[in-house]
Design a protein around this motif. Structure first.
Motif, mmCIF file in Angstrom:
data_model
loop_
_atom_site.group_PDB
_atom_site.id
_atom_site.type_symbol
_atom_site.label_atom_id
_atom_site.label_comp_id
_atom_site.label_asym_id
_atom_site.label_seq_id
_atom_site.Cartn_x
_atom_site.Cartn_y
_atom_site.Cartn_z
ATOM 1 N N ALA A 177 -5.303 -8.857 5.800
ATOM 2 C CA ALA A 177 -6.538 -8.302 6.349
ATOM 3 C C ALA A 177 -6.977 -7.025 5.638
ATOM 4 O O ALA A 177 -8.176 -6.764 5.519
ATOM 5 C CB ALA A 177 -6.370 -8.027 7.841
ATOM 6 N N THR A 178 -6.025 -6.210 5.169
ATOM 7 C CA THR A 178 -6.383 -4.896 4.641
ATOM 8 C C THR A 178 -5.877 -4.664 3.222
ATOM 9 O O THR A 178 -6.633 -4.319 2.333
ATOM 10 C CB THR A 178 -5.841 -3.791 5.568
ATOM 11 O OG1 THR A 178 -6.357 -3.987 6.883
ATOM 12 C CG2 THR A 178 -6.238 -2.414 5.082
ATOM 13 N N CYS A 179 -4.598 -4.832 3.014
ATOM 14 C CA CYS A 179 -3.942 -4.419 1.770
ATOM 15 C C CYS A 179 -4.346 -5.273 0.569
ATOM 16 O O CYS A 179 -4.344 -4.793 -0.573
ATOM 17 C CB CYS A 179 -2.430 -4.454 1.930
ATOM 18 S SG CYS A 179 -1.839 -3.571 3.384
ATOM 19 N N VAL A 180 -4.682 -6.534 0.830
ATOM 20 C CA VAL A 180 -4.985 -7.466 -0.248
ATOM 21 C C VAL A 180 -6.138 -6.969 -1.118
ATOM 22 O O VAL A 180 -6.191 -7.272 -2.314
ATOM 23 C CB VAL A 180 -5.282 -8.880 0.319
ATOM 24 C CG1 VAL A 180 -6.605 -8.906 1.051
ATOM 25 C CG2 VAL A 180 -5.249 -9.924 -0.787
ATOM 26 N N ALA A 181 -7.047 -6.188 -0.550
ATOM 27 C CA ALA A 181 -8.216 -5.719 -1.302
ATOM 28 C C ALA A 181 -7.814 -4.983 -2.574
ATOM 29 O O ALA A 181 -8.457 -5.137 -3.615
ATOM 30 C CB ALA A 181 -9.071 -4.817 -0.424
ATOM 31 N N CYS A 182 -6.760 -4.201 -2.520
ATOM 32 C CA CYS A 182 -6.330 -3.442 -3.704
ATOM 33 C C CYS A 182 -5.062 -3.999 -4.336
ATOM 34 O O CYS A 182 -4.932 -4.025 -5.561
ATOM 35 C CB CYS A 182 -6.112 -1.978 -3.343
ATOM 36 S SG CYS A 182 -7.627 -1.143 -2.823
ATOM 37 N N HIS A 183 -4.109 -4.432 -3.506
ATOM 38 C CA HIS A 183 -2.807 -4.842 -4.035
ATOM 39 C C HIS A 183 -2.814 -6.233 -4.668
ATOM 40 O O HIS A 183 -1.882 -6.578 -5.392
ATOM 41 C CB HIS A 183 -1.736 -4.745 -2.942
ATOM 42 C CG HIS A 183 -1.340 -3.337 -2.646
ATOM 43 N ND1 HIS A 183 -0.439 -2.645 -3.418
ATOM 44 C CD2 HIS A 183 -1.747 -2.477 -1.676
ATOM 45 C CE1 HIS A 183 -0.296 -1.420 -2.930
ATOM 46 N NE2 HIS A 183 -1.080 -1.293 -1.875
ATOM 47 N N ALA A 184 -3.823 -7.040 -4.449
ATOM 48 C CA ALA A 184 -3.885 -8.349 -5.096
ATOM 49 C C ALA A 184 -4.311 -8.211 -6.552
ATOM 50 O O ALA A 184 -3.814 -8.925 -7.423
ATOM 51 C CB ALA A 184 -4.850 -9.266 -4.351
ATOM 52 N N ALA A 185 -5.231 -7.259 -6.819
ATOM 53 C CA ALA A 185 -5.762 -7.116 -8.180
ATOM 54 C C ALA A 185 -5.257 -5.860 -8.879
ATOM 55 O O ALA A 185 -5.576 -5.641 -10.047
ATOM 56 C CB ALA A 185 -7.282 -7.090 -8.124
ATOM 57 N N GLY A 186 -4.522 -5.002 -8.178
ATOM 58 C CA GLY A 186 -4.029 -3.771 -8.790
ATOM 59 C C GLY A 186 -5.110 -2.715 -8.939
ATOM 60 O O GLY A 186 -5.097 -1.917 -9.872
ATOM 61 N N ILE A 187 -6.060 -2.693 -8.028
ATOM 62 C CA ILE A 187 -7.167 -1.736 -8.084
ATOM 63 C C ILE A 187 -6.647 -0.322 -7.832
ATOM 64 O O ILE A 187 -5.819 -0.106 -6.958
ATOM 65 C CB ILE A 187 -8.253 -2.119 -7.050
ATOM 66 C CG1 ILE A 187 -8.871 -3.451 -7.445
ATOM 67 C CG2 ILE A 187 -9.319 -1.043 -6.928
ATOM 68 C CD1 ILE A 187 -9.834 -4.014 -6.446
ATOM 69 N N ALA A 188 -7.159 0.644 -8.575
ATOM 70 C CA ALA A 188 -6.838 2.074 -8.435
ATOM 71 C C ALA A 188 -5.344 2.341 -8.573
ATOM 72 O O ALA A 188 -4.798 3.226 -7.927
ATOM 73 C CB ALA A 188 -7.366 2.621 -7.114
ATOM 74 N N GLY A 189 -4.685 1.563 -9.390
ATOM 75 C CA GLY A 189 -3.263 1.779 -9.634
ATOM 76 C C GLY A 189 -2.347 1.216 -8.578
ATOM 77 O O GLY A 189 -1.139 1.490 -8.597
ATOM 78 N N ALA A 190 -2.865 0.442 -7.648
ATOM 79 C CA ALA A 190 -2.027 -0.158 -6.601
ATOM 80 C C ALA A 190 -1.109 -1.198 -7.246
ATOM 81 O O ALA A 190 -1.568 -2.037 -8.019
ATOM 82 C CB ALA A 190 -2.899 -0.820 -5.541
ATOM 83 N N PRO A 191 0.196 -1.155 -6.947
ATOM 84 C CA PRO A 191 1.095 -2.161 -7.518
ATOM 85 C C PRO A 191 0.757 -3.543 -6.950
ATOM 86 O O PRO A 191 0.555 -3.703 -5.757
ATOM 87 C CB PRO A 191 2.485 -1.700 -7.083
ATOM 88 C CG PRO A 191 2.269 -0.756 -5.958
ATOM 89 C CD PRO A 191 0.902 -0.179 -6.113
ATOM 90 N N LYS A 192 0.676 -4.515 -7.830
ATOM 91 C CA LYS A 192 0.319 -5.876 -7.407
ATOM 92 C C LYS A 192 1.450 -6.500 -6.605
ATOM 93 O O LYS A 192 2.626 -6.266 -6.871
ATOM 94 C CB LYS A 192 0.029 -6.753 -8.622
ATOM 95 C CG LYS A 192 -1.220 -6.367 -9.365
ATOM 96 C CD LYS A 192 -1.447 -7.327 -10.521
ATOM 97 C CE LYS A 192 -2.650 -6.924 -11.321
ATOM 98 N NZ LYS A 192 -2.859 -7.837 -12.447
ATOM 99 N N LEU A 193 1.042 -7.284 -5.608
ATOM 100 C CA LEU A 193 2.017 -7.977 -4.766
ATOM 101 C C LEU A 193 2.871 -8.889 -5.635
ATOM 102 O O LEU A 193 2.354 -9.683 -6.422
ATOM 103 C CB LEU A 193 1.299 -8.798 -3.692
ATOM 104 C CG LEU A 193 2.217 -9.523 -2.713
ATOM 105 C CD1 LEU A 193 2.930 -8.514 -1.823
ATOM 106 C CD2 LEU A 193 1.427 -10.503 -1.868
ATOM 107 N N GLY A 194 4.197 -8.758 -5.529
ATOM 108 C CA GLY A 194 5.121 -9.622 -6.234
ATOM 109 C C GLY A 194 5.468 -9.177 -7.653
ATOM 110 O O GLY A 194 6.319 -9.778 -8.294
ATOM 111 N N ASP A 195 4.831 -8.121 -8.172
ATOM 112 C CA ASP A 195 5.117 -7.647 -9.530
ATOM 113 C C ASP A 195 6.279 -6.656 -9.483
ATOM 114 O O ASP A 195 6.112 -5.485 -9.149
ATOM 115 C CB ASP A 195 3.869 -6.995 -10.126
ATOM 116 C CG ASP A 195 4.037 -6.683 -11.605
ATOM 117 O OD1 ASP A 195 5.185 -6.472 -12.061
ATOM 118 O OD2 ASP A 195 3.005 -6.655 -12.302
ATOM 119 N N ARG A 196 7.472 -7.134 -9.821
ATOM 120 C CA ARG A 196 8.692 -6.320 -9.697
ATOM 121 C C ARG A 196 8.649 -5.068 -10.565
ATOM 122 O O ARG A 196 9.092 -4.007 -10.155
ATOM 123 C CB ARG A 196 9.911 -7.150 -10.056
ATOM 124 C CG ARG A 196 10.179 -8.224 -9.055
ATOM 125 C CD ARG A 196 11.387 -9.047 -9.423
ATOM 126 N NE ARG A 196 11.521 -10.125 -8.452
ATOM 127 C CZ ARG A 196 12.199 -11.218 -8.658
ATOM 128 N NH1 ARG A 196 12.812 -11.407 -9.810
ATOM 129 N NH2 ARG A 196 12.274 -12.135 -7.735
#
Length: 163
Positions: free
Chosen positions: A89-108
């Motif tokens: 609902a919330t986190c996917v907006a940035c963490h799916a694409a790595g927007i603004a330096g957000a670590p991507k989901l699943g990228d170790r």
């Protein structure tokens, strides 16, 4: 200029003057007509109060019903969402694409330096927000409606995906 030009100018001038005279004559009696119309409206015997009265009235006194005293009931705690639901609902907006330096989901590799800080530091950053070198994460991912527990559950979900 020749004689034909003078005739054209004289003819156009005569037509223009005739138009102006007709226009003025037609509009000369307008103030009298307005006065007559106003007299018709005001002369009907209806007063100002009659013309501006409200269309309807609401009577609140008759609508009152006796009420029981309100009992102090404890508000039911809001249902808590799972970490995956909060992420979706919330986190996917940035963490799916790595927007603004957000670590991507699943990228170790991206999550390794964050995991090294410790789980408590990640919780604090997620709840309070963080100013990173590559961008900003607002408090609670920009969703102030989330509880601290829901934010921690989302962090746990993302950490589980990075291992």
């Amino acid at each position: 200029m020749n004689k034909k030009s003078y005739s054209i100018i004289l003819g156009v001038s005569a037509l223009l003057m005739l138009f102006i005279f007709l226009l003025v004559g037609h509009h000369r009696d307008i103030p009298d007509r307005v006065r007559l119309d106003r007299g018709t409206l005001l002369g009907t015997g209806s007063g100002v109060a009659e013309r501006i009265k409200p269309v309807a009235q609401v009577n609140l006194a008759s609508a009152e019903t006796p009420r029981e005293p309100v009992k102090n009931a404890a508000a039911a705690p809001p249902t808590s969402r799972s970490g995956q639901q909060v992420y979706a609902a919330t986190c996917v907006a940035c963490h799916a694409a790595g927007i603004a330096g957000a670590p991507k989901l699943g990228d170790r590799s991206q999550w390794a330096k964050h995991i090294a800080k410790g789980r408590d530091a990640l919780y604090a950053s997620a709840v309070n927000g963080v100013q990173g070198s590559t961008g900003v994460m607002p408090p609670k991912g920009g969703n102030p409606a989330l509880s601290d527990a829901e934010v921690r559950a989302a962090v746990d979900y993302m950490l589980a995906q990075a291992k």
